[in-house]
Design an enzyme around this catalytic site. Structure first.
Site, PDB file in Angstrom:
ATOM      1  N   GLU A 210       0.823  -1.212   0.000  1.00  0.00           N
ATOM      2  CA  GLU A 210       0.000   0.000   0.000  1.00  0.00           C
ATOM      3  C   GLU A 210       0.859   1.264   0.000  1.00  0.00           C
ATOM      4  OE1 GLU A 210      -3.935  -1.335   2.517  1.00  0.00           O
ATOM      5  OE2 GLU A 210      -2.127  -0.877   3.620  1.00  0.00           O
TER       6      GLU A 210
ATOM      7  N   ASP B 273     -12.121  -4.257  -2.730  1.00  0.00           N
ATOM      8  CA  ASP B 273     -13.022  -5.431  -2.792  1.00  0.00           C
ATOM      9  C   ASP B 273     -14.401  -5.019  -2.314  1.00  0.00           C
ATOM     10  OD1 ASP B 273     -11.139  -5.749  -0.125  1.00  0.00           O
ATOM     11  OD2 ASP B 273     -13.249  -6.138   0.294  1.00  0.00           O
TER      12      ASP B 273
HETATM   13  N1  SAH Z   1      -5.388 -11.233   2.361  1.00  0.00           N
HETATM   14  C1  SAH Z   1      -4.413 -10.345   2.971  1.00  0.00           C
HETATM   15  C2  SAH Z   1      -4.979  -9.885   4.257  1.00  0.00           C
HETATM   16  C3  SAH Z   1      -4.977  -8.450   4.346  1.00  0.00           C
HETATM   17  S1  SAH Z   1      -6.008  -7.942   5.639  1.00  0.00           S
HETATM   18  C4  SAH Z   1      -3.124 -11.061   3.181  1.00  0.00           C
HETATM   19  O1  SAH Z   1      -3.077 -12.252   2.925  1.00  0.00           O
HETATM   20  O2  SAH Z   1      -2.134 -10.430   3.564  1.00  0.00           O
HETATM   21  C5  SAH Z   1      -6.787  -6.653   4.868  1.00  0.00           C
HETATM   22  C6  SAH Z   1      -6.122  -5.313   4.915  1.00  0.00           C
HETATM   23  O3  SAH Z   1      -6.747  -4.501   3.962  1.00  0.00           O
HETATM   24  C7  SAH Z   1      -6.315  -4.633   6.256  1.00  0.00           C
HETATM   25  O4  SAH Z   1      -5.201  -3.837   6.526  1.00  0.00           O
HETATM   26  C8  SAH Z   1      -7.600  -3.811   6.049  1.00  0.00           C
HETATM   27  O5  SAH Z   1      -7.490  -2.520   6.582  1.00  0.00           O
HETATM   28  C9  SAH Z   1      -7.802  -3.739   4.539  1.00  0.00           C
HETATM   29  N2  SAH Z   1      -9.037  -4.313   3.980  1.00  0.00           N
HETATM   30  C10 SAH Z   1      -9.282  -4.422   2.653  1.00  0.00           C
HETATM   31  N3  SAH Z   1     -10.463  -5.014   2.419  1.00  0.00           N
HETATM   32  C11 SAH Z   1     -11.008  -5.299   3.628  1.00  0.00           C
HETATM   33  C12 SAH Z   1     -12.218  -5.956   4.025  1.00  0.00           C
HETATM   34  N4  SAH Z   1     -13.076  -6.437   3.142  1.00  0.00           N
HETATM   35  N5  SAH Z   1     -12.443  -6.100   5.354  1.00  0.00           N
HETATM   36  C13 SAH Z   1     -11.553  -5.629   6.250  1.00  0.00           C
HETATM   37  N6  SAH Z   1     -10.379  -5.031   5.920  1.00  0.00           N
HETATM   38  C14 SAH Z   1     -10.102  -4.857   4.624  1.00  0.00           C
END
Ligand code: SAH
Length: 236
Positions: free
Chosen positions: A12, A196
């Protein structure tokens, strides 16, 4: 101004650390803080890691140890509204911790002893960020909800919307930074690119989107933001 720029994930913030002039790295509390000049602005960039506690700790350390006077959080979020689509930007005007519930002692969502369930962002920083984002993509302003869950399981976003109808975006850090900044009296703003729809497709192509689109948006927005601050100079 000494600006703290926080993101949760390396992707990011990709590009911003490289853009820092005379970067100086400090390691503290399992985080790497990089201080330097970002297009004339004195800045400190850091990755908070994911979640409210991680973000709160990072924000507090930025202020107390690195002396930042303003904080901007830039990252991605899930959509919380049918008019907010992937690739749009949401600039927070208020933030709420959607998983906070100390009822019946306090109303649901209220942060005990603050009397508040939502924290407002700084108006000037928010206006300046929204203006910086406008040339980049479609921008919405409003309520962002944070909690220690990735929202994507069936029924999750619907339940959240039923409890907090005005939510535009969901993420995992912003409202924690908001509470820290409120308590320390630090102006702050939060900007999120929608990655998303917070539904069962949420995890699909998430990292790809961040790498190819969201990181570029974050870079352009922060660039415009920093450039928009230059004061007119007079010859005498
Ligand atoms: N799939 C990722 C996980 C990231 S967690 C991995 O494997 O590393 C998600 C991150 O993006 C968090 O920092 C949050 O702030 C943001 N985010 C994006 N979409 C989100 C959602 N649907 N729900 C919660 N956080 C979300």
């Amino acid at each position: 101004m000494r600006l703290g720029i926080i993101s949760a994930l390396a992707e990011e913030q990709h590009g911003l650390i490289e853009a820092l002039e005379s970067p100086f790295k400090h390691f503290y509390g399992m985080r790497e803080y990089t201080a330097g000049k970002l297009w004339e602005i004195d800045a400190v960039c850091v990755l908070s890691r994911i979640g409210k506690v991680a973000a709160a700790m990072t924000a507090a350390i930025l202020v107390e140890k690195f002396g930042v006077t303003h904080i901007v959080f830039t990252g991605v979020a899930g959509s919380g509204d049918k008019n907010v689509t992937v690739g749009d930007i949401v600039v927070a005007e208020q933030l709420i911790q959607h998983d906070f519930d100390a009822s019946p002692l306090f109303p649901r969502f209220e942060i005990p002893l603050t009397g508040l369930s939502q924290f407002a962002t700084d108006v000037h920083l928010t206006d300046r960020l929204a203006a910086a984002a406008a040339p980049v993509t479609r921008v919405h302003r409003g309520l962002i909800a944070s909690g220690d869950q990735f929202i994507g399981k069936p029924g999750q976003i619907q339940a959240l919307k039923a409890a907090i109808p005005s939510v535009l975006a969901v993420e995992m850090e912003g409202a924690a930074v908001a509470q820290v900044c409120f308590e320390l009296g630090i102006p702050f703003a939060v900007i999120r690119t929608i990655s998303d729809n917070a539904n069962d497709d949420a995890a699909v192509d998430f990292m790809h989107f961040i790498k190819t689109v969201a990181s570029r948006y974050a870079f352009e927005v922060i660039y415009n933001f920093c450039k928009s601050g230059s004061e007119p100079t007079f010859g005498y």
